[in-house]
Design a protein around this motif. Structure first.
Motif, PDB file in Angstrom:
ATOM      1  N   ARG A 162      90.813 -37.366  39.424  1.00 50.37           N
ATOM      2  CA  ARG A 162      91.199 -37.791  38.066  1.00 50.37           C
ATOM      3  C   ARG A 162      90.301 -36.879  37.198  1.00 50.37           C
ATOM      4  O   ARG A 162      89.407 -36.287  37.536  1.00 50.37           O
ATOM      5  CB  ARG A 162      90.488 -39.310  38.242  1.00 50.37           C
ATOM      6  N   GLU A 176      87.394 -34.942  45.196  1.00 45.27           N
ATOM      7  CA  GLU A 176      87.185 -35.115  46.550  1.00 45.27           C
ATOM      8  C   GLU A 176      86.695 -33.720  47.242  1.00 45.27           C
ATOM      9  O   GLU A 176      87.632 -33.209  47.512  1.00 45.27           O
ATOM     10  CB  GLU A 176      88.034 -35.919  47.291  1.00 45.27           C
ATOM     11  N   ALA A 403      83.436 -42.622  37.683  1.00 42.00           N
ATOM     12  CA  ALA A 403      84.833 -43.311  37.646  1.00 42.00           C
ATOM     13  C   ALA A 403      85.268 -43.585  39.371  1.00 42.00           C
ATOM     14  O   ALA A 403      84.428 -42.984  40.202  1.00 42.00           O
ATOM     15  CB  ALA A 403      85.953 -42.341  37.247  1.00 42.00           C
ATOM     16  N   THR A 404      85.961 -44.501  39.454  1.00 43.02           N
ATOM     17  CA  THR A 404      86.454 -44.962  40.739  1.00 43.02           C
ATOM     18  C   THR A 404      87.377 -43.985  41.340  1.00 43.02           C
ATOM     19  O   THR A 404      88.348 -43.255  40.744  1.00 43.02           O
ATOM     20  CB  THR A 404      87.227 -46.251  40.786  1.00 43.02           C
ATOM     21  N   MET A 405      87.046 -43.512  42.648  1.00 43.95           N
ATOM     22  CA  MET A 405      87.875 -42.297  43.265  1.00 43.95           C
ATOM     23  C   MET A 405      89.214 -42.969  43.801  1.00 43.95           C
ATOM     24  O   MET A 405      89.183 -44.113  44.575  1.00 43.95           O
ATOM     25  CB  MET A 405      87.187 -41.763  44.515  1.00 43.95           C
ATOM     26  N   PRO A 406      90.402 -42.768  43.196  1.00 43.88           N
ATOM     27  CA  PRO A 406      91.636 -43.080  43.734  1.00 43.88           C
ATOM     28  C   PRO A 406      91.782 -42.798  45.233  1.00 43.88           C
ATOM     29  O   PRO A 406      91.123 -41.512  45.561  1.00 43.88           O
ATOM     30  CB  PRO A 406      92.535 -42.649  42.828  1.00 43.88           C
ATOM     31  N   HIS A 445      97.464 -49.339  43.038  1.00 43.64           N
ATOM     32  CA  HIS A 445      96.398 -48.209  43.265  1.00 43.64           C
ATOM     33  C   HIS A 445      96.582 -47.872  44.794  1.00 43.64           C
ATOM     34  O   HIS A 445      95.428 -47.648  45.569  1.00 43.64           O
ATOM     35  CB  HIS A 445      94.967 -48.848  42.898  1.00 43.64           C
TER      36      HIS A 445
END
Length: 512
Positions: A162, A176, A403-406, A445
């Protein structure tokens, strides 16, 4: 889940380890830069597979005006003439710069570059290296140069997931890493992630190139352009290997011809017509129940192995000797003319975000890329992107937020949808089917959500283009519109357009 936050020191972050990313990093030296790559540099990059070469008007009978005219003709009315002119005029100088970096171009006995011919070129102007191994040779030389440049930090095994936007501008990159999530604070990001071929089951691209850079930009709010224009190369080796082996257009440039199982030439307009024309002819002939082959037995004949060593090797592995056997071929997704909309300096619509190479849409290619213009675009534009990045001021008061890791993106479930609906020939009914299938996935998601979002933007742009032009062919709108227009689209606009479609008007669409 813990997250390692690297405090920003103003370093630009380049995402992608192919030619565009490597060149941008080199041009930024001696400014410190961080280059992120999922794999070892050059590995799993489309750049390494490039066979043809770089298009440049180096011959005595050639000039940039002729190169520009061929580019505009192939682009079928959609090229940005100013961008195209600027790039083709800069080609010679950048090829000389590549030679200075150690690229070993093929030359004649007098030291002049050997120039090949490819489809829709009116002159021999393809500069190649190692025969059909141009991309591999460029990556070799550029990787060596990058690893010998102290200002470039290379982080392999890093997958950008992201882009972090703050007040409408870049603030960071969420990646990541092998040991977990990493948030890089940066206000300058360059996307150089290659194309989208991996969204299709039949492709000459590495399967890991499925539009991740476009998804990053789209989720950050960037505008994308000309998404509907996907070039299907007409001559991929027809076999079980994926990605499919590309049989370079240069083989036809040296005299090979297309035939069917009866030995009959079926292509009207010549074997070196523009790629979209050849791809459609091959596709239709296959659909009619025929087999299609590339016949190189007469030309280049016995010279095939020396002129095209890589193609010869993979043909031999498949039990084919091109000097004595016709090569079975079929079209495969090869190059994306669309991408992140950028200006002449590679800037996107989001402040602090640039794009270079196949992930960018400069306007050079229009509706149908002229062969070997892509590597030329990457090396020319990387310099301009680097100059723009270096000249952009950094605000010290902007920091990214966590932020949230997709999920790790996976296009496996998306490939059948695009293969069925967004191939060489398209129709409104098929595009409605694609949109209905892709919309709920893109809004979710899941691992397929980012690939679905890119596919959705392609499908919406294709549905809205009610004409056939270049690589975009609508069976329900075959005539070309009188006025050429480029398409531009943001992800939120694509989602709104998809939600507003009357799916009941598409008989084959599955309700979203």
């Amino acid at each position: 889940m813990t997250m390692d936050i690297h405090a920003g020191d103003g370093r630009p972050v380049i995402i992608g380890g192919g030619i565009a990313g490597l060149m941008t990093a080199l041009h930024l030296a001696p400014e410190p830069v961080l280059l992120l790559s999922k794999s070892a540099l050059g590995k799993d990059a489309s750049s390494t597979l490039a066979q043809g070469g770089l298009a440049a008007s180096l011959g005595a009978d050639d000039n940039p005006a002729l190169h520009l005219a061929d580019t505009l003709a192939a682009g079928d009315g959609l090229c940005d003439i100013h961008a195209a002119s600027s790039i083709v005029h800069a080609a010679q100088a950048e090829i000389e710069a590549l030679a200075g970096l150690g690229v070993r171009f093929d030359r004649d006995r007098n030291g002049a570059p050997l120039l090949g011919l490819e489809a829709a070129h009116s002159r021999h102007r393809i500069v190649h290296a190692a025969g059909d191994g141009t991309g591999r040779e460029l990556v070799r030389a550029l990787t060596a140069a990058v690893l010998n440049t102290p200002s470039i930090t290379v982080a392999t095994g890093m997958e950008a997931r992201r882009l972090i936007v703050h007040d409408g501008a870049m603030a960071g990159v969420l990646a990541e890493a092998p040991k977990g999530p990493v948030l890089f604070a940066t206000q300058r990001v360059v996307i150089a992630t290659g194309g989208i071929g991996g969204l299709f089951p039949d492709t000459t691209n590495p399967l890991g190139c499925f539009g991740q850079g476009l998804a990053l930009a789209a989720r950050a709010g960037a505008e994308l352009a000309d998404m509907e224009f996907i070039q299907f190369h007409p001559t991929a080796l027809d076999g079980p290997t994926r990605p499919m082996h590309l049989v370079s257009e240069a083989v036809r440039g040296e005299g090979a011809i297309l035939i069917d199982e009866a030995g009959r030439r079926f292509l009207e307009g010549g074997d070196l017509a523009a790629r979209d024309i050849v791809a459609r002819a091959v596709w239709k002939h296959l659909a009619a129940g025929h087999k299609v082959y590339l016949d190189a037995r007469q030309r280049p004949g016995s010279d095939f192995a020396s002129r095209f060593p890589a193609i010869h090797a993979f043909c031999k592995n498949a039990g084919i000797d091109p000097a004595s056997d016709p090569i079975p071929i079929r079209p495969a997704a090869h190059y994306h003319m669309g991408g992140i909309a950028v200006d002449a300096a590679g800037r996107s619509s989001v402040a602090g975000l640039w794009a270079c190479g196949e992930a960018a849409c400069t306007g050079l290619h229009g509706a149908n890329r002229l062969a070997s213009n892509s590597l030329t675009e990457a090396v020319v534009c990387s310099k301009r992107v680097a100059q723009s990045v270096a000249g952009t001021a950094v605000r010290r008061d902007r920091q990214p937020v966590a932020a949230t890791m997709p999920p790790r993106p996976d296009p496996a479930s998306i490939r059948p949808i695009l293969a069925r609906t967004l191939g060489v020939l398209r129709s409104g009914e098929d595009l409605g089917d694609a949109i209905a299938s892709l919309l709920p996935i893109a809004q979710g998601h899941a691992a397929a959500s980012d690939p679905a979002a890119v596919g959705l933007m392609i499908a919406i742009a294709a549905l809205q283009r009610e004409e056939s032009r270049g690589a975009h062919f609508r069976t329900d709108f075959p005539p070309k519109a009188a006025v050429a227009r480029r398409s531009r689209l943001r992800l939120d606009e694509a989602l709104d357009a998809a939600r507003g479609l009357p799916f009941e008007t598409f008989p084959h669409a599955r309700s979203a």
